[in-house]
Design a protein around this motif. Structure first.
Motif, PDB file in Angstrom:
ATOM      1  N   GLY A  96      39.474  39.862   0.598  1.00 45.77           N
ATOM      2  CA  GLY A  96      38.347  39.308  -0.140  1.00 45.77           C
ATOM      3  C   GLY A  96      37.549  38.254   0.601  1.00 45.77           C
ATOM      4  N   GLY A  97      37.995  37.872   1.787  1.00 39.18           N
ATOM      5  CA  GLY A  97      37.240  36.891   2.552  1.00 39.18           C
ATOM      6  C   GLY A  97      35.981  37.506   3.134  1.00 39.18           C
ATOM      7  N   GLY A  98      35.172  36.649   3.750  1.00 34.23           N
ATOM      8  CA  GLY A  98      33.949  37.138   4.368  1.00 34.23           C
ATOM      9  C   GLY A  98      32.964  36.023   4.605  1.00 34.23           C
ATOM     10  N   LEU A  99      31.744  36.437   4.900  1.00 36.58           N
ATOM     11  CA  LEU A  99      30.655  35.503   5.126  1.00 36.58           C
ATOM     12  C   LEU A  99      29.808  35.401   3.865  1.00 36.58           C
ATOM     13  N   VAL A 100      29.560  34.191   3.422  1.00 32.35           N
ATOM     14  CA  VAL A 100      28.777  33.983   2.206  1.00 32.35           C
ATOM     15  C   VAL A 100      27.862  32.782   2.413  1.00 32.35           C
ATOM     16  N   GLN A 101      26.723  32.804   1.768  1.00 32.66           N
ATOM     17  CA  GLN A 101      25.792  31.693   1.866  1.00 32.66           C
ATOM     18  C   GLN A 101      26.239  30.530   0.985  1.00 32.66           C
ATOM     19  N   PRO A 102      25.833  29.328   1.327  1.00 32.46           N
ATOM     20  CA  PRO A 102      26.152  28.182   0.458  1.00 32.46           C
ATOM     21  C   PRO A 102      25.680  28.443  -0.966  1.00 32.46           C
ATOM     22  N   GLY A 103      26.540  28.089  -1.914  1.00 28.53           N
ATOM     23  CA  GLY A 103      26.254  28.347  -3.313  1.00 28.53           C
ATOM     24  C   GLY A 103      26.766  29.680  -3.817  1.00 28.53           C
TER      25      GLY A 103
ATOM     26  N   SER B  26      51.335  42.201  -9.587  1.00 27.29           N
ATOM     27  CA  SER B  26      51.906  41.402  -8.484  1.00 27.29           C
ATOM     28  C   SER B  26      50.807  40.883  -7.562  1.00 27.29           C
ATOM     29  N   THR B  27      49.800  40.317  -8.157  1.00 22.33           N
ATOM     30  CA  THR B  27      48.648  39.867  -7.396  1.00 22.33           C
ATOM     31  C   THR B  27      48.236  38.468  -7.811  1.00 22.33           C
ATOM     32  N   LEU B  28      47.895  37.681  -6.816  1.00 17.10           N
ATOM     33  CA  LEU B  28      47.380  36.323  -7.019  1.00 17.10           C
ATOM     34  C   LEU B  28      45.910  36.329  -6.641  1.00 17.10           C
ATOM     35  N   TYR B  29      45.112  35.572  -7.393  1.00 19.36           N
ATOM     36  CA  TYR B  29      43.674  35.538  -7.149  1.00 19.36           C
ATOM     37  C   TYR B  29      43.188  34.107  -6.958  1.00 19.36           C
ATOM     38  N   LEU B  30      42.053  34.004  -6.272  1.00 22.47           N
ATOM     39  CA  LEU B  30      41.348  32.739  -6.192  1.00 22.47           C
ATOM     40  C   LEU B  30      39.856  33.039  -6.313  1.00 22.47           C
ATOM     41  N   GLN B  31      39.282  32.660  -7.437  1.00 20.93           N
ATOM     42  CA  GLN B  31      37.845  32.797  -7.638  1.00 20.93           C
ATOM     43  C   GLN B  31      37.195  31.535  -7.123  1.00 20.93           C
ATOM     44  N   MET B  32      36.290  31.692  -6.187  1.00 14.38           N
ATOM     45  CA  MET B  32      35.623  30.540  -5.578  1.00 14.38           C
ATOM     46  C   MET B  32      34.127  30.630  -5.844  1.00 14.38           C
ATOM     47  N   ASN B  33      33.613  29.637  -6.525  1.00  9.98           N
ATOM     48  CA  ASN B  33      32.192  29.565  -6.837  1.00  9.98           C
ATOM     49  C   ASN B  33      31.565  28.341  -6.175  1.00  9.98           C
ATOM     50  N   SER B  34      30.246  28.339  -6.111  1.00  7.29           N
ATOM     51  CA  SER B  34      29.512  27.201  -5.545  1.00  7.29           C
ATOM     52  C   SER B  34      30.072  26.808  -4.176  1.00  7.29           C
ATOM     53  N   LEU B  35      30.244  27.789  -3.337  1.00  4.21           N
ATOM     54  CA  LEU B  35      30.872  27.539  -2.041  1.00  4.21           C
ATOM     55  C   LEU B  35      29.997  26.671  -1.157  1.00  4.21           C
TER      56      LEU B  35
ATOM     57  N   PRO C 192      29.676  24.788   2.958  1.00  8.93           N
ATOM     58  CA  PRO C 192      30.099  24.979   4.357  1.00  8.93           C
ATOM     59  C   PRO C 192      31.478  24.368   4.639  1.00  8.93           C
ATOM     60  N   ASP C 193      31.820  23.270   3.961  1.00 13.00           N
ATOM     61  CA  ASP C 193      33.138  22.648   4.156  1.00 13.00           C
ATOM     62  C   ASP C 193      34.283  23.523   3.668  1.00 13.00           C
ATOM     63  N   ASP C 194      33.978  24.557   2.914  1.00 18.90           N
ATOM     64  CA  ASP C 194      35.025  25.485   2.461  1.00 18.90           C
ATOM     65  C   ASP C 194      35.384  26.509   3.533  1.00 18.90           C
ATOM     66  N   THR C 195      34.659  26.517   4.624  1.00 23.41           N
ATOM     67  CA  THR C 195      34.943  27.450   5.711  1.00 23.41           C
ATOM     68  C   THR C 195      36.335  27.198   6.274  1.00 23.41           C
ATOM     69  N   ALA C 196      37.165  28.239   6.262  1.00 24.88           N
ATOM     70  CA  ALA C 196      38.551  28.121   6.707  1.00 24.88           C
ATOM     71  C   ALA C 196      39.215  29.485   6.630  1.00 24.88           C
ATOM     72  N   VAL C 197      40.417  29.552   7.165  1.00 26.24           N
ATOM     73  CA  VAL C 197      41.275  30.699   6.906  1.00 26.24           C
ATOM     74  C   VAL C 197      42.097  30.355   5.663  1.00 26.24           C
ATOM     75  N   TYR C 198      42.071  31.237   4.697  1.00 25.90           N
ATOM     76  CA  TYR C 198      42.775  31.021   3.432  1.00 25.90           C
ATOM     77  C   TYR C 198      44.064  31.837   3.425  1.00 25.90           C
ATOM     78  N   TYR C 199      45.149  31.164   3.067  1.00 23.03           N
ATOM     79  CA  TYR C 199      46.471  31.777   3.061  1.00 23.03           C
ATOM     80  C   TYR C 199      47.065  31.761   1.657  1.00 23.03           C
TER      81      TYR C 199
ATOM     82  N   VAL D  97      31.294  30.017   5.172  1.00 20.96           N
ATOM     83  CA  VAL D  97      30.160  29.677   4.315  1.00 20.96           C
ATOM     84  C   VAL D  97      29.064  29.139   5.220  1.00 20.96           C
ATOM     85  N   SER D  98      28.014  29.907   5.339  1.00 23.80           N
ATOM     86  CA  SER D  98      26.948  29.542   6.261  1.00 23.80           C
ATOM     87  C   SER D  98      25.659  30.249   5.878  1.00 23.80           C
TER      88      SER D  98
END
Length: 115
Positions: free
Chosen positions: A8-15, A76-85, A87-94, A113-114
């Protein structure tokens, strides 16, 4: 052997928004807690959000009001919904199952986030 696979990761614009998923081999109900962590370049890995077996949630201050952690035991799945992203949220998520000291980890998914 427990395996965790993030997606589910990727490149997304701020917001923008992204939804991360962590598929776990075996039942996640056996884990008292699960969580999402992230590591940005040059920084230590940090907790983003955790959820217990009974649904108690904790969020990093940077995630409060923007991110939502959830779990689907049947899938058997964990989720993370991320809104209003931001640039400081840019990272590898584990994804972590059990605890961050001696639990299980996925391979990570990159979130950028860029504009």
């Amino acid at each position: 052997q427990v395996q965790l696979v993030e997606s589910g990761g990727g490149l997304v614009q701020p917001g923008g928004s992204l939804r991360l998923s962590c598929a776990v081999s075996g039942s996640i109900f056996s884990f008292s807690a699960m969580g999402w962590y992230r590591q940005a370049p040059g920084k230590q890995r940090e907790a983003v959000a955790t959820i217990t077996r009974v649904g108690n949630r904790n969020y990093a201050d940077s995630a409060k009001g923007r991110f939502t952690i959830s779990r689907d035991d049947a899938k058997s799945t964990l989720y993370l919904q991320m809104n209003s992203l931001k640039p400081d949220d840019t990272a590898v998520y584990y994804c972590n199952a059990g605890n961050p000291v001696n639990g299980y980890w996925g391979q990570g998914t990159q979130v950028t986030v860029s504009s």
